[in-house]
Design a protein around this motif. Structure first.
Motif, short mmCIF file in Angstrom:
data_model
loop_
_atom_site.label_atom_id
_atom_site.label_comp_id
_atom_site.label_asym_id
_atom_site.label_seq_id
_atom_site.Cartn_x
_atom_site.Cartn_y
_atom_site.Cartn_z
N GLN A 143 0.82 -1.21 0.00
CA GLN A 143 0.00 0.00 0.00
C GLN A 143 0.85 1.26 0.00
O GLN A 143 0.56 2.23 -0.71
N SER A 144 1.93 1.25 0.78
CA SER A 144 2.83 2.40 0.81
C SER A 144 3.46 2.65 -0.55
O SER A 144 3.57 3.80 -1.00
N ALA A 194 3.55 5.78 -5.54
CA ALA A 194 3.59 5.49 -6.99
C ALA A 194 4.90 4.84 -7.43
O ALA A 194 5.28 4.93 -8.59
N MET A 195 5.60 4.19 -6.49
CA MET A 195 6.83 3.46 -6.81
C MET A 195 6.68 2.03 -6.29
O MET A 195 6.99 1.75 -5.12
N GLY A 246 -2.38 0.40 -11.16
CA GLY A 246 -1.62 1.64 -11.27
C GLY A 246 -1.78 2.49 -10.02
O GLY A 246 -2.53 2.14 -9.11
N PRO A 247 -1.08 3.63 -9.98
CA PRO A 247 -1.18 4.51 -8.81
C PRO A 247 -2.49 5.28 -8.81
O PRO A 247 -3.21 5.31 -9.81
N GLN A 291 -1.39 8.35 -15.14
CA GLN A 291 -1.65 7.27 -14.18
C GLN A 291 -0.70 6.09 -14.39
O GLN A 291 -1.12 4.93 -14.40
N HIS A 292 0.59 6.41 -14.51
CA HIS A 292 1.63 5.41 -14.61
C HIS A 292 2.55 5.49 -13.40
O HIS A 292 2.67 6.53 -12.76
N TRP A 293 3.21 4.38 -13.13
CA TRP A 293 4.18 4.33 -12.04
C TRP A 293 5.38 5.22 -12.34
O TRP A 293 5.79 5.34 -13.50
N ILE A 294 5.96 5.81 -11.29
CA ILE A 294 7.16 6.63 -11.46
C ILE A 294 8.37 5.86 -10.96
O ILE A 294 8.25 4.74 -10.46
#
Length: 242
Positions: A79-80, A85-86, A119-120, A171-174
């Motif tokens: 969850q964190s 978003a990583m 996704g995030p 809405q993509h991961w960084i």
């Protein structure tokens, strides 16, 4: 002398975590991206531990990063990772090779895969507005900077903000460090090439034009640069006559 990554991971687990319920080998050696300095990422699931921790080892000729979890603690990390978003741990679990399993890995891998597919969280309009302002502010510093040493570090910060803005608004991961470029490629290979080229030209020649154009291009669909009228944390003044 180094043994194979899988054999090294198995020996390591048997030596240090023989009572664990499951273990996964992850990282660059699994993705086929290993270099001379690559280490082994090993995720351990052991119900005998009350909390999660990580520890580094040198075993079988390998540097080993061990990520130790009990059978529930990993969920808070999942969850964190989504919140920031990583998805470091979900990605390791999803792509990792199972080294040991007493019947729990399938469920945990499914949790990781569902999270990665979702996704995030989508950025709110207010978050986008705030990010536009800080991108604008950093771009102004970059444009006006005449000091080469300072300009390098302003460019570094601008690259971070640009990659974050593009990925999160889609809405993509960084990612950070090498994962910045990997995250951009996962989103759009063509954009990643444009991004790298713009900053590469600046670092090599000092020419800022491609970076400036890139920033303005990504801001344009959201209203362009933002400075005038921006406010953060402002509250209505108290009326002494009331």
């Amino acid at each position: 002398m180094k043994v194979t990554p899988k054999d090294a991971a198995l020996k390591f687990i048997n030596s240090h975590f023989p009572m664990c319920q499951a273990a996964i080998l992850a990282g660059s050696v699994v993705r086929g991206e290993a270099t001379e300095t690559s280490d082994l990422d090993v995720v351990i699931f052991d119900q005998n531990f009350s909390s999660s921790y990580r520890e580094s080892f040198i075993e079988c000729g390998w540097a080993i990063e061990a990520f130790i979890h009990n059978l529930t603690s990993y969920q808070a990390f999942f969850q964190s990772d989504r919140d920031r978003a990583m998805p470091s741990l979900p990605r390791m679990v999803s792509e990792g090779i199972v080294i040991k399993d007493e019947g729990i890995i399938e469920t945990i891998k499914n949790e990781a895969n569902v999270l990665l597919a979702r996704g995030p969280e989508k950025w709110s309009e207010e978050t986008i507005r705030i990010k536009r302002y800080f991108l604008t502010d950093t771009l102004d510093d970059y444009i006006g900077c005449l000091n080469r040493a300072e300009g390098i570090f302003i460019a570094n910060r601008l690259a971070e903000l640009v990659s974050e803005f593009v990925l999160r608004t889609n809405q993509h991961w960084i990612g950070t460090s090498k994962w910045t470029v990997r995250a951009l490629k996962n989103y759009d290979i063509h954009f990643a090439e444009i991004f790298v080229d713009a900053f590469d030209i600046y670092y090599k020649t000092g020419d800022k034009n491609k970076v400036i154009h890139l920033v303005n291009q990504i801001l344009e669909p959201f209203g362009g640069q933002l400075f005038e009228g921006f406010s953060l944390g402002k509250k209505e003044a108290l009326n002494p006559l009331k």
